[in-house]
Design an enzyme around this catalytic site. Structure first.
Site, PDB file in Angstrom:
ATOM      1  N   GLY A 123      -8.457  -6.180  10.222  1.00  0.00           N
ATOM      2  CA  GLY A 123      -7.964  -5.840  11.171  1.00  0.00           C
ATOM      3  C   GLY A 123      -7.615  -6.455  12.527  1.00  0.00           C
ATOM      4  O   GLY A 123      -6.896  -6.897  12.912  1.00  0.00           O
ATOM      5  N   ARG A 124      -7.678  -5.406  13.479  1.00  0.00           N
ATOM      6  CA  ARG A 124      -7.857  -5.627  14.854  1.00  0.00           C
ATOM      7  C   ARG A 124      -8.365  -6.838  15.055  1.00  0.00           C
ATOM      8  O   ARG A 124      -7.726  -7.633  16.690  1.00  0.00           O
ATOM      9  CB  ARG A 124      -8.791  -4.868  15.715  1.00  0.00           C
ATOM     10  CG  ARG A 124      -7.811  -3.906  15.347  1.00  0.00           C
ATOM     11  CD  ARG A 124      -8.582  -2.003  16.498  1.00  0.00           C
ATOM     12  NE  ARG A 124      -9.718  -1.570  15.047  1.00  0.00           N
ATOM     13  CZ  ARG A 124     -10.522  -0.725  15.653  1.00  0.00           C
ATOM     14  NH1 ARG A 124     -10.279  -0.086  17.006  1.00  0.00           N
ATOM     15  NH2 ARG A 124     -11.445  -0.959  15.398  1.00  0.00           N
ATOM     16  N   GLN A 158       0.498  -1.258   0.207  1.00  0.00           N
ATOM     17  CA  GLN A 158       0.338  -0.220  -0.007  1.00  0.00           C
ATOM     18  C   GLN A 158       0.609   1.334   0.035  1.00  0.00           C
ATOM     19  O   GLN A 158       1.733   1.037   0.105  1.00  0.00           O
ATOM     20  CB  GLN A 158      -0.607   0.024   1.363  1.00  0.00           C
ATOM     21  CG  GLN A 158      -1.555   1.089   0.854  1.00  0.00           C
ATOM     22  CD  GLN A 158      -2.604   1.136   2.407  1.00  0.00           C
ATOM     23  OE1 GLN A 158      -2.780   1.321   3.655  1.00  0.00           O
ATOM     24  NE2 GLN A 158      -3.918   0.879   2.913  1.00  0.00           N
ATOM     25  N   LYS A 192      -7.970   2.319  -0.338  1.00  0.00           N
ATOM     26  CA  LYS A 192      -8.585   1.741   0.424  1.00  0.00           C
ATOM     27  C   LYS A 192      -9.105   3.310   0.918  1.00  0.00           C
ATOM     28  O   LYS A 192      -7.836   4.126   1.003  1.00  0.00           O
ATOM     29  CB  LYS A 192      -8.150   0.467   2.150  1.00  0.00           C
ATOM     30  CG  LYS A 192      -7.829   0.593   2.835  1.00  0.00           C
ATOM     31  CD  LYS A 192      -7.448  -0.202   4.401  1.00  0.00           C
ATOM     32  CE  LYS A 192      -7.997  -1.190   4.991  1.00  0.00           C
ATOM     33  NZ  LYS A 192      -8.675   0.494   6.253  1.00  0.00           N
ATOM     34  N   HIS A 222     -13.396   1.230   4.988  1.00  0.00           N
ATOM     35  CA  HIS A 222     -14.163   1.145   6.020  1.00  0.00           C
ATOM     36  C   HIS A 222     -15.209   2.268   6.626  1.00  0.00           C
ATOM     37  O   HIS A 222     -14.745   3.335   6.549  1.00  0.00           O
ATOM     38  CB  HIS A 222     -12.429   1.748   6.116  1.00  0.00           C
ATOM     39  CG  HIS A 222     -12.940   1.409   8.540  1.00  0.00           C
ATOM     40  ND1 HIS A 222     -11.557   1.481   9.408  1.00  0.00           N
ATOM     41  CD2 HIS A 222     -13.531   1.567   9.360  1.00  0.00           C
ATOM     42  CE1 HIS A 222     -11.562   1.030  10.120  1.00  0.00           C
ATOM     43  NE2 HIS A 222     -12.736   1.520  10.781  1.00  0.00           N
ATOM     44  N   CYS A 244      -6.449   6.444   6.124  1.00  0.00           N
ATOM     45  CA  CYS A 244      -5.580   6.864   7.454  1.00  0.00           C
ATOM     46  C   CYS A 244      -6.059   7.728   8.103  1.00  0.00           C
ATOM     47  O   CYS A 244      -6.465   9.574   7.293  1.00  0.00           O
ATOM     48  CB  CYS A 244      -3.830   7.483   7.000  1.00  0.00           C
ATOM     49  SG  CYS A 244      -3.427   7.975   8.771  1.00  0.00           S
TER      50      CYS A 244
END
EC number: 1.3.1.-
Length: 314
Positions: A219-220, A65, A134, A163, A95
């Site tokens: 992810g988490r 990325q 993303k 997201h 981000c």
């Protein structure tokens, strides 16, 4: 039928060491996305380039990325990543870190369609590449992603991972799945859902609610439960040796950083990140001992006590 599962890029957590260890021990992940490669003070960050070095990712399906705000910056990054042999590259428009947002990078770009369009048009000269994006729902409002969708669909973008949070939320609050649904209904590109998928039931519910999804990104959820993608692929069946494999995951990461870290403080700081999300349901007192250890000896004893507790509980 299970959807493809992608391991999300998380700065400070999913480096090549972790990715390779996870891929060697757990199944179910279609591809691992790297934390973003960026240009800082006019040059590439060495640690970013080391992280995407093919020899450091051998046998792991890896998608680098990159993050940029200007077309020439993006082209420099794509050219550099291409030198390592990659032809599939993800563009970060999500981000939420304030220092990057203020520079119109990541989700800081989302309120500015003209800037996003100029950035992505720079990709038109790259034949033989597959680009994905993303992103978040927006910085201030989910309307931002809807306004961007037509230009994303006209750009050389082949997949969107969305997201379902706003940039200003960072990682707080609940994902807005209703806003995601509105985007899903009008999106004609392959779409991947990202945001707070922590159980097989969560993943199955998303699959049923959004049957045209092209995948799920975790992810988490995967940091907490490293076998989660494998369990999803096996209709919820839990690997009987899952905790033994987590112990081996820890061993591989520990052994690497014990060798390269400059002192115990750096080593323990790195391992604190490893444990930040991992196994949240185990004995909280023992887990706290691991996170608060101030020496290698105390850390080793705390980890051994934790593994022993897990074996006894099972």
């Amino acid at each position: 039928m299970a959807l493809p599962i992608y391991f999300a890029p998380l700065q400070g957590y999913t480096d090549a060491v972790y990715r390779c260890a996870h891929a060697s021990l757990f199944g179910g992940v279609t591809a691992y996305y790297t934390p973003f490669v960026r240009i800082e003070k006019g040059d590439f960050r060495r640690k970013d380039l080391r992280d995407i070095e093919p020899t450091h990712n051998a046998g792991v399906p890896t998608v680098p990325q990159v993050i940029a705000s200007q077309p020439d910056e993006l082209c420099r990054l794509v050219d550099k990543v291409a030198e390592y042999g990659y032809r599939r590259i993800d563009i970060n428009l999500g981000c939420p870190f304030p220092i990057l947002v203020r520079r119109h990078k990541g989700s800081g770009l989302l309120p500015y369609p003209d800037e996003v369009e100029r950035l992505l048009r720079a990709l038109e000269g790259y034949d033989g590449f597959t680009f994905s994006v993303k992103m978040r729902l927006g910085w201030e409002s989910p309307d931002e992603s809807l306004r961007l969708l037509p230009l994303l669909e006209s750009a050389p973008v082949r997949q969107i991972t969305l997201h379902a949070r706003l940039g200003k939320q960072q990682y707080k609050g609940e994902p807005d799945r209703e806003a995601f649904a509105r985007f899903y209904e009008v999106c004609h590109l392959p779409l991947v859902y990202n945001g707070d998928l922590t159980t097989v039931a969560d993943m199955a519910a998303m699959e049923q609610r959004f049957p045209r999804l092209s995948g799920l990104m975790l992810g988490r959820g995967l940091l907490a439960t490293p076998w989660l993608a494998e369990a999803y692929a096996n209709n919820g069946a839990l690997p009987p040796d899952r905790y033994e494999r987590v112990a081996r995951l820890h061993e591989q990461v520990w052994n690497y950083y014990a060798e390269v870290s400059q002192g115990a403080h750096q080593l323990l700081a790195r391992m604190a990140s490893f444990w930040e999300y991992l196994l949240p349901d185990v004995d909280k007192r023992l887990r706290k001992r691991v996170l608060k250890a101030h020496s290698v000896e105390a850390y080793t004893e705390a980890v051994q006590a934790l593994w022993l507790s897990i074996r006894e509980y099972r």
